[in-house]
Design a protein around this motif. Structure first.
Motif, PDB file in Angstrom:
ATOM      1  N   VAL A 209       0.892  -1.380   0.164  1.00 18.22           N
ATOM      2  CA  VAL A 209       0.003  -0.114   0.201  1.00 18.22           C
ATOM      3  C   VAL A 209       0.794   1.199  -0.320  1.00 18.22           C
ATOM      4  CG1 VAL A 209      -1.279   1.298   1.230  1.00 18.22           C
ATOM      5  CG2 VAL A 209      -1.915  -1.531   0.864  1.00 18.22           C
ATOM      6  N   LEU A 210       2.026   1.505   1.371  1.00 12.66           N
ATOM      7  CA  LEU A 210       2.524   2.602   0.474  1.00 12.66           C
ATOM      8  C   LEU A 210       3.734   3.173  -0.091  1.00 12.66           C
ATOM      9  CD1 LEU A 210       2.359   2.729   4.893  1.00 12.66           C
ATOM     10  CD2 LEU A 210       0.732   3.882   3.698  1.00 12.66           C
ATOM     11  N   GLN A 211       4.733   1.976  -0.521  1.00 13.46           N
ATOM     12  CA  GLN A 211       5.849   1.600  -1.330  1.00 13.46           C
ATOM     13  C   GLN A 211       4.817   2.096  -2.301  1.00 13.46           C
ATOM     14  OE1 GLN A 211       9.381   1.478  -3.255  1.00 13.46           O
ATOM     15  NE2 GLN A 211       8.516   1.930  -1.082  1.00 13.46           N
ATOM     16  N   PRO A 212       3.236   2.278  -3.785  1.00  9.21           N
ATOM     17  CA  PRO A 212       3.361   2.583  -3.921  1.00  9.21           C
ATOM     18  C   PRO A 212       2.817   4.396  -4.121  1.00  9.21           C
ATOM     19  CG  PRO A 212       2.540   0.396  -3.727  1.00  9.21           C
ATOM     20  CD  PRO A 212       3.378   0.668  -2.672  1.00  9.21           C
ATOM     21  N   LEU A 213       2.754   4.351  -3.014  1.00 13.52           N
ATOM     22  CA  LEU A 213       2.343   6.180  -2.967  1.00 13.52           C
ATOM     23  C   LEU A 213       3.744   6.808  -2.774  1.00 13.52           C
ATOM     24  CD1 LEU A 213      -0.446   7.195  -0.903  1.00 13.52           C
ATOM     25  CD2 LEU A 213       1.961   8.538  -0.434  1.00 13.52           C
ATOM     26  N   TYR A 214       4.560   6.225  -1.962  1.00 14.14           N
ATOM     27  CA  TYR A 214       6.011   6.502  -1.767  1.00 14.14           C
ATOM     28  C   TYR A 214       6.521   6.678  -3.270  1.00 14.14           C
ATOM     29  CZ  TYR A 214      10.508   7.804  -0.210  1.00 14.14           C
ATOM     30  OH  TYR A 214      11.599   7.943  -0.370  1.00 14.14           O
ATOM     31  N   VAL A 215       6.481   6.041  -4.156  1.00  9.71           N
ATOM     32  CA  VAL A 215       7.190   6.405  -6.340  1.00  9.71           C
ATOM     33  C   VAL A 215       5.964   6.670  -6.787  1.00  9.71           C
ATOM     34  CG1 VAL A 215       9.472   4.640  -5.132  1.00  9.71           C
ATOM     35  CG2 VAL A 215       6.923   4.390  -6.594  1.00  9.71           C
ATOM     36  N   GLY A 216       5.239   7.192  -6.666  1.00 12.37           N
ATOM     37  CA  GLY A 216       3.570   6.967  -7.088  1.00 12.37           C
ATOM     38  C   GLY A 216       3.214   6.413  -8.541  1.00 12.37           C
TER      39      GLY A 216
END
Length: 540
Positions: A209-216
């Motif tokens: 969840v958070l890693q995709p958001l972190y890199v866009g």
């Protein structure tokens, strides 16, 4: 250093952040970055009416967009999110009850379909604010400022060796570990991620969840139940969306190999660059079987990415190198039993868990003296870096975080810059002066007889003698064969490890408790054994 609330607000509003699939592989919901921001702000506005910064908010959700909205709503309102395992039909799990009582939530965030849970929670902690995220009206809210030291959420441990403990993860811990993952996995905004791990688990939340958001980037998300019922749906999804990254615990790769015996659908896995394997012991045989089974479908063995981590380090600690593939070592079993790593052709095969990532320091120390181990000496893995959490909730002085290092409780060794994890300190079985690791005995038992259920063993000591509890496959009935199965297990363990089992207990499938990532709860198994709580397997 940008923190996650700011990162979300700077993402391209119209880009799809998350797409959810059902058990048929059909898209059921999606969420853009702009929608996530707006709905999280509305939740934050609702929370701010009755809660104060630093209050805890329980997150009780199935695998759905509302969980992610609630999580960021907590970050925006400066509440401490506490994700928990959603209740089963039979009620709230004991671990969840313990978490609720420990964190003392001021609010419960959920969906309207779980309204029936309200009275049960109130019996545990009074009357927290109850918010159905799918019914929250639209409202504006300016996210409260946070620093790297501000607590973001409590990630409760799995409870595999003790009662769940709330790991205090700060905003700084999150971005430090996200940067380690980005570097190790080689991610950018084009790196589509597919995941099915539950959101209340660190692998599901931090990684999927958070890693995709972190890199866009964009994440394609399944439910754990969808994977369990149809393991190959996971690979079909990777193929369909041409995912760069996806992974899971070791058992997930074995489940796909087993499912493939009934035929493999039309899939193409050549876009899959990072197939991470972590959260439980990594078996070399699993890696080999998976690569051989799906190689004809475009899977590249070099995509296999063993890794190691734990909640106390936010998530990842070590990882393989992208496009390198896994490393293995053949070691002398006798030397390993004496706590030494000595390579020996034809010896026992160990799977590496990758190399140290930028931004951290990793050492191997003697568990008692805490002095650095000599080269090739097995000791406790200790870690220091910005990703190491701030301690346990209500236990800030816990020994695990003493001296500026995280003392993981895991045993391992560094060889040629590769970390080999060999077991848990608390689970280590010392028999006649030799070290034995329970997962090794369990692996041997599971392959000793066709009736033994894979992934269904627990080994521990009682009164100085080794005990092994083995689940039996559901389709297998025992009567006169019981002695044959126990005899096969005893003989295999004696031949492979040179020890005689004190007791072998054959039980029905499903009696051994497991954590959310599939780890056997050995301490719970030992307690149940001592209490006489195992129903020994008998013919129906």
């Amino acid at each position: 250093m940008k923190l996650l609330p700011e990162i979300l607000r700077t993402r391209e509003p119209g880009k799809i952040a998350y797409t959810f699939l059902n058990e048929e592989g059909e898209e059921t919901a999606s969420l853009t970055y702009g929608e996530l921001h707006a709905r999280a702000a509305s939740v934050a506005a609702e929370l701010s009416r009755t809660c104060e910064p630093g209050d805890r908010a329980l997150l009780v959700f199935p695998q759905c967009p509302e969980f992610i909205i609630a999580y960021f709503g907590c970050l925006y309102a400066q509440l401490i999110a506490v994700p928990v395992n959603p209740p089963r039909r039979t009620g709230i799990q004991d671990a969840t009850r313990a978490i609720v009582q420990d964190c003392e939530p001021a609010a419960v965030l959920t969906v309207s379909s779980m309204a029936g849970l309200k009275s049960t929670v109130e019996q545990l902690v009074g009357s927290p604010q109850w918010i159905a995220v799918d019914e929250v009206p639209e409202a504006g809210f300016e996210p409260l400022p946070v620093t790297g030291e501000t607590l973001a959420f409590l990630q409760y441990t799995s409870g595999s060796t003790s009662a769940p403990k709330g790991v205090m993860v700060s905003h700084g811990n999150l971005v430090a570990n996200q940067e380690m993952i980005r570097h190790g996995f080689g991610h950018d905004e084009h790196s589509t991620v597919v995941g099915w791990a539950p959101f209340f688990h660190d692998q599901g939340l931090i990684g999927n969840v958070l890693q995709p958001l972190y890199v866009g980037a964009t994440a394609i998300l399944l439910s754990p139940m969808a994977f369990i019922r149809r393991p190959l749906l996971w690979l079909e999804t990777i193929s369909r969306y041409r995912a760069h990254t996806s992974g899971g615990p070791n058992f997930a790769f074995d489940a796909c190999v087993a499912a493939a015996r009934g035929g493999v659908p039309d899939i193409e896995l050549n876009a899959w660059r990072v197939a991470f394997n972590g959260a439980e012991p990594i078996l070399p045989a699993t890696l080999d079987r998976f690569a051989r089974t799906f190689g004809p479908h475009g899977f590249d063995e070099k995509a296999l990415y063993p890794c190691y981590g734990l909640a106390e380090a936010t998530l990842i600690v070590t990882g393989s190198r992208k496009d390198r593939g896994p490393r293995t070592a053949e070691v002398d079993a006798d030397e390993l039993a004496q706590g030494r790593f000595v390579e020996s052709p034809g010896g026992r095969i160990l799977a590496g868990s990758g190399t140290v990532l930028p931004g951290e320091e990793l050492r191997i120390v003697h568990p008692e003296t805490r002095k650095p181990c000599a080269a090739g000496e097995i000791g406790e893995i200790v870690v220091r870096g910005g990703h190491v959490a701030r301690g346990y909730w209500k236990k800030p002085d816990a020994e695990a975080f003493a001296g500026g290092y995280l003392h993981t409780g895991d045993l391992g060794v560094l060889a040629d810059d590769e970390l080999y994890v060999v077991g848990r300190l608390k689970d280590l079985m010392i028999i006649r002066g030799r070290n034995h690791y329970p997962q090794d005995l369990e692996h041997t038992a599971q392959h000793a007889h066709p009736a033994a259920r894979p992934g269904g063993s627990a080994a521990f000591t009682e009164g100085g003698k080794p005990v092994l509890v083995q689940e039996i496959r559901r389709e297998h009935r025992l009567d006169a064969d019981e002695l044959e199965v126990t005899g096969a297990i005893r003989a295999a363990v004696l031949a492979e490890h040179g020890i005689s089992l004190g007791d072998v207990v054959l039980v029905r499938a499903g009696q051994l408790g497991k954590t959310s990532s599939g780890k056997i709860m050995r301490a719970a198994a030992r307690k149940r054994y001592l209490d006489g709580g195992f129903a020994r397997h008998r013919k129906d």
